[in-house]
Design a protein around this motif. Structure first.
Motif, mmCIF file in Angstrom:
data_model
loop_
_atom_site.group_PDB
_atom_site.id
_atom_site.type_symbol
_atom_site.label_atom_id
_atom_site.label_comp_id
_atom_site.label_asym_id
_atom_site.label_seq_id
_atom_site.Cartn_x
_atom_site.Cartn_y
_atom_site.Cartn_z
ATOM 1 N N PHE A 167 45.381 45.736 44.074
ATOM 2 C CA PHE A 167 45.443 44.476 44.815
ATOM 3 C C PHE A 167 44.242 43.605 44.469
ATOM 4 O O PHE A 167 44.370 42.409 44.198
ATOM 5 N N ALA A 168 43.062 44.216 44.478
ATOM 6 C CA ALA A 168 41.845 43.468 44.167
ATOM 7 C C ALA A 168 41.915 42.885 42.755
ATOM 8 O O ALA A 168 41.570 41.718 42.536
ATOM 9 N N GLN A 169 42.375 43.686 41.812
ATOM 10 C CA GLN A 169 42.453 43.230 40.424
ATOM 11 C C GLN A 169 43.391 42.035 40.281
ATOM 12 O O GLN A 169 43.113 41.103 39.519
ATOM 13 N N ARG A 170 44.499 42.059 41.016
ATOM 14 C CA ARG A 170 45.445 40.938 40.959
ATOM 15 C C ARG A 170 44.798 39.642 41.438
ATOM 16 O O ARG A 170 45.242 38.544 41.084
ATOM 17 N N HIS A 171 43.778 39.767 42.263
ATOM 18 C CA HIS A 171 43.087 38.587 42.791
ATOM 19 C C HIS A 171 41.717 38.386 42.142
ATOM 20 O O HIS A 171 40.879 37.639 42.663
ATOM 21 N N ASP A 172 41.510 39.052 41.009
ATOM 22 C CA ASP A 172 40.256 38.930 40.254
ATOM 23 C C ASP A 172 39.039 39.316 41.081
ATOM 24 O O ASP A 172 37.966 38.711 40.958
ATOM 25 N N ILE A 173 39.214 40.314 41.942
ATOM 26 C CA ILE A 173 38.101 40.858 42.716
ATOM 27 C C ILE A 173 37.704 42.196 42.085
ATOM 28 O O ILE A 173 38.530 43.096 41.942
ATOM 29 N N HIS A 174 36.463 42.299 41.727
ATOM 30 C CA HIS A 174 35.931 43.483 41.065
ATOM 31 C C HIS A 174 35.832 44.659 42.050
ATOM 32 O O HIS A 174 35.779 44.463 43.260
#
Length: 266
Positions: A167-174
């Protein structure tokens, strides 16, 4: 990536032990130090940084704000106190340490206060820790995904937290992984031992390389010079696609950090 891929975790390190561990790590080449208000060691870390004489611009320092400081102006005041203890004008990354129930403090309020702290130049980047997908969704709505540098969560071969990371990756959150060595349990795993033997390294180095190869930052903790040095060398290890897959198959939901105030995990 704004956040260094490798750092030193300082959970449970206090007093002279914390000063010694951080000082040794800095001498070995560590440049990312992770602490938190609740650890009670910010002043110790500040002492180690000061005596190291390493230029401030060469260091990356992370601290985390404890939930009791979420209300009103408390968050910014507490972060200013953290800076005083650390002996710094600002930290590189400030995180919300744990989410809390809405009735205790509205999420939009405390992530908004953290954003304000960044605007006041108390920190270069802001982020969160121990956030579930639902909490990340709320944070994104409140301040925007572009303002969330990382979500620091427990990740190791036996608890891979794939849903939250995806989920984080889909929102460009490391993602930053704490407890990446699973309290040392990686040392006893047969698969990790086999891969380590093939590369003539340690199972700990394999576990760390596996995470870093996925773009996840790691902050292993140690007080022993030989372990600090060995962990640092994990950055030089490259695993094959098959080895990466073999480690991915070790998932068993083995969560090690689960206090009574933890959220309902994904």
């Amino acid at each position: 990536m704004a956040i260094p891929v490798f750092g030193l975790g300082t959970f449970r390190l206090k007093g002279p032990q914390a000063v010694a561990a951080v000082s040794t790590a800095l001498k070995l080449g560590y440049r990312h130090i992770d602490t938190a208000q609740i650890y009670g060691n910010e002043a110790d870390i500040g002492k180690a940084i000061q005596t190291s004489r390493i230029a401030r611009e060469d260091l990356f320092v992370t601290t985390k704000v404890w939930p009791e400081n979420f209300h009103g102006d408390d968050l910014i005041t507490s972060l200013e106190e953290s800076l005083e203890k650390l002996g710094l004008d600002n930290v590189d990354l400030a995180l919300i340490h744990w989410p809390v129930p809405a009735q205790q403090a509205p999420l939009a309020e405390y992530v908004g206060a953290l954003l304000e702290a960044r605007e006041q130049c108390l920190t270069r980047y802001i982020g969160v820790s121990n956030f579930t997908i639902a909490h990340l969704e709320q944070a994104i709505t409140a301040i925007g995904a572009e303002n969330i540098a990382t979500n620091q969560i427990e990740v190791h071969p036996f608890l891979q937290n794939r849903a939250v990371r995806d989920f984080a990756q889909r929102h460009d959150i490391h993602t930053t992984a704490y407890m990446p060595l699973a309290h040392g349990n990686v040392m006893q795993d047969a698969t990790l031992q086999r891969i380590a033997g093939a590369h003539r390294v340690t199972p700990a180095q394999v576990a760390l390389a596996w995470l870093m190869q996925q773009g996840v930052a790691v902050i292993p903790s140690s007080t022993r010079r030989e372990h600090l040095a060995a962990n640092l060398q994990a950055q030089k290890l490259t695993l094959s696609q098959q080895e990466m897959q073999d480690i991915a198959e070790l998932e068993r939901g083995e969560r090690l950090v689960n206090p009574d105030f933890a959220p309902q995990w994904d």
